[in-house]
Design a protein around this motif. Structure first.
Motif, short mmCIF file in Angstrom:
data_model
loop_
_atom_site.label_atom_id
_atom_site.label_comp_id
_atom_site.label_asym_id
_atom_site.label_seq_id
_atom_site.Cartn_x
_atom_site.Cartn_y
_atom_site.Cartn_z
N LEU A 261 7.99 101.01 -56.85
CA LEU A 261 7.58 101.29 -55.48
C LEU A 261 6.06 101.28 -55.37
CD1 LEU A 261 10.09 104.15 -54.56
CD2 LEU A 261 10.24 101.72 -53.98
N GLY A 262 5.39 101.80 -56.41
CA GLY A 262 3.93 101.79 -56.41
C GLY A 262 3.36 100.38 -56.42
N VAL A 263 3.98 99.49 -57.19
CA VAL A 263 3.53 98.10 -57.24
C VAL A 263 3.76 97.41 -55.90
CG1 VAL A 263 3.89 95.85 -58.33
CG2 VAL A 263 3.83 97.93 -59.74
N VAL A 264 4.91 97.66 -55.31
CA VAL A 264 5.20 97.07 -53.98
C VAL A 264 4.18 97.55 -52.96
CG1 VAL A 264 6.86 96.94 -52.09
CG2 VAL A 264 7.65 96.74 -54.46
N GLN A 265 3.85 98.84 -52.99
CA GLN A 265 2.85 99.38 -52.06
C GLN A 265 1.50 98.70 -52.26
OE1 GLN A 265 2.85 103.62 -52.79
NE2 GLN A 265 4.96 103.88 -52.08
N ALA A 266 1.13 98.48 -53.52
CA ALA A 266 -0.15 97.84 -53.80
C ALA A 266 -0.15 96.39 -53.31
CB ALA A 266 -0.43 97.88 -55.31
N CYS A 274 4.33 90.43 -55.29
CA CYS A 274 4.91 91.11 -56.44
C CYS A 274 6.34 90.60 -56.61
CB CYS A 274 4.89 92.63 -56.27
SG CYS A 274 5.97 93.28 -54.99
N LEU A 275 6.90 90.86 -57.76
CA LEU A 275 8.27 90.50 -58.10
C LEU A 275 9.02 91.78 -58.44
CD1 LEU A 275 7.33 87.48 -60.37
CD2 LEU A 275 8.57 87.29 -58.19
N GLY A 276 10.21 91.95 -57.87
CA GLY A 276 10.96 93.18 -58.06
C GLY A 276 11.83 93.16 -59.31
N ASN A 277 12.54 94.25 -59.50
CA ASN A 277 13.43 94.38 -60.65
C ASN A 277 14.66 95.18 -60.27
OD1 ASN A 277 13.98 93.88 -63.45
ND2 ASN A 277 13.63 96.06 -63.84
N VAL A 278 15.79 94.79 -60.79
CA VAL A 278 17.10 95.42 -60.66
C VAL A 278 17.81 95.04 -59.36
CG1 VAL A 278 18.45 97.54 -60.76
CG2 VAL A 278 16.34 97.37 -62.07
N ALA A 279 17.13 95.19 -58.22
CA ALA A 279 17.74 94.89 -56.93
C ALA A 279 16.80 94.01 -56.11
CB ALA A 279 18.05 96.18 -56.17
N ASP A 280 17.34 93.36 -55.08
CA ASP A 280 16.51 92.58 -54.17
C ASP A 280 15.68 93.56 -53.34
OD1 ASP A 280 15.36 90.93 -52.30
OD2 ASP A 280 17.22 89.98 -51.65
N GLN A 281 14.39 93.58 -53.56
CA GLN A 281 13.51 94.56 -52.92
C GLN A 281 12.67 93.97 -51.79
OE1 GLN A 281 11.60 95.91 -56.61
NE2 GLN A 281 12.93 97.71 -56.63
#
Length: 376
Positions: A261-266, A274-281
């Protein structure tokens, strides 16, 4: 790794505690597969059926009765990440086996001190199967499980087990490889990054796979890496990601949970990818989440219950007590590409899909990544 990333990683490593995926503190209980009223009714009906506690494996519990199953999550079941993927995978199995499973879900059991009592409580209640969804469940499970031989324990990622326990894990090196390919193809600066929680187990393999995949596209690409040391450190992960973006990185992959979540916010703040992990974010930042690894835990859940019901779950060598999800068995895929910046060409997208198909076919060979050895 650039100097800023090294300094942050070193500072955080000083206080690093080896935890696993998930977040939260106080436990909360979900008595039925949430979000599905029909499933909830099914569980309520299943819960009323009598079953003799401690029935022999593969006999009463598997053939004549309903299996009492507990899923203990370290975070929230709707975290759009590690916990949600497992919850949804388990719910799909329960929905498809409505008269065979009585499921109890507990959320936010994150601290190691809370895990052992939770495991013992379910075993004392006569539960047939207990899932501990996270690396931090490993030591408590190997300690508790021998005292409850009629209960089967499952560890979500790790490497230690006993006769009545097993491990379900992810071959994240293949997912990381694909994310590395996407990042390298999309990057306009030739600088990419990866941020993780603890340098442990599947996350280490994922990071090394990411580097390996990126270098298969561009051997000279610059890769920055930070482990925050704590899956819940959203602020630390955001700070690390902001530092990477400020240094010229334009695509970052994260490997899970609060740090994700911190990386997505950044990425959103800096208007980078950014690229997510585990689920489609992508729903978290539609203009900034380019793609991501998607886990399908149901690929192994069925095999676990088949072995329990058949009586073959116990009596195995330790090396055989693993259930893996990977691209080859359908347990790993990737979220649809969302590229509003137009950084990927049609040829790039075709290369990404071709890479995924090769991973599915087992045609891409990767090293046996061992902690302490970086991808070359």
């Amino acid at each position: 790794m650039k100097k800023s990333a090294r300094m942050l990683a070193a500072a955080m490593a000083a206080v690093m505690i080896l935890t696993a995926c998930g977040s939260g503190s106080a436990g909360s209980t979900t008595a039925a597969p949430a979000g599905d009223s029909k499933a909830a009714e099914t569980q309520a009906e299943a819960g009323t059926e009598a079953k003799e506690s401690g029935a022999a494996e593969g006999e009463k519990a598997g053939a004549d009765g309903v299996l009492k199953v507990a899923l203990i999550l370290p975070g929230k079941k709707d975290d759009v990440s590690f916990n949600q993927a497992m919850f949804q995978g388990m719910q799909k199995y329960v929905d498809a086996h409505a008269n065979e499973i009585d499921l109890k879900v507990v959320e936010n059991v994150y601290e190691v001190a809370d895990i052992e009592p939770a495991l013992m409580d379910f075993a004392d209640q006569g539960y047939d199967v207990v899932f501990g969804h996270g690396f931090q469940f490993m030591e408590p499970i190997v300690k508790v499980a021998p005292n409850y031989p009629d209960t089967k324990f499952l560890l979500g990622t790790g490497y230690k087990s006993v006769d009545n326990s097993a491990i379900y894990d992810v071959s994240l090196q293949s997912g990381g490889y694909l994310m590395g390919v996407i990042a390298a193809l999309a990057s306009q600066s030739g600088k990419i990054g990866v941020v993780g929680g603890a340098d442990a187990s599947e996350i280490f393999r994922g990071h090394e796979g990411f580097k390996f995949g990126a270098k298969s596209v561009n051997p000279d690409i610059e890769i920055q890496e930070v482990y925050t040391g704590d899956w819940t450190d959203t602020a630390g992960a955001k700070e690390a990601a902001v530092g990477m973006y400020d240094s010229g990185v334009d695509v970052i992959w994260h490997s899970g949970d609060g740090i994700g979540l911190g990386v997505v916010q950044a990425a959103k703040e800096k208007d980078m990818y950014c690229l997510g992990n585990v689920a489609d974010q992508n729903s978290l930042a539609p203009d900034n989440v380019l793609s991501g690894v998607v886990y399908q835990w149901e690929a192994v859940i069925s095999g676990i219950f088949d072995d329990i019901r058949s009586g073959s779950f116990t009596g195995r060598e330790e090396a055989d007590r693993f259930y893996w999800i990977n691209a080859e068995d359908g347990g790993l895929s990737y979220a649809p590409i969302s590229d509003p910046k137009g950084w990927l060409t049609d040829e790039d997208k075709a290369q990404i899909e071709d890479t995924f198909k090769k991973l599915q076919a087992g045609e891409i060979e990767m090293p046996e990544f061992t902690q302490g050895e970086a991808a070359k």
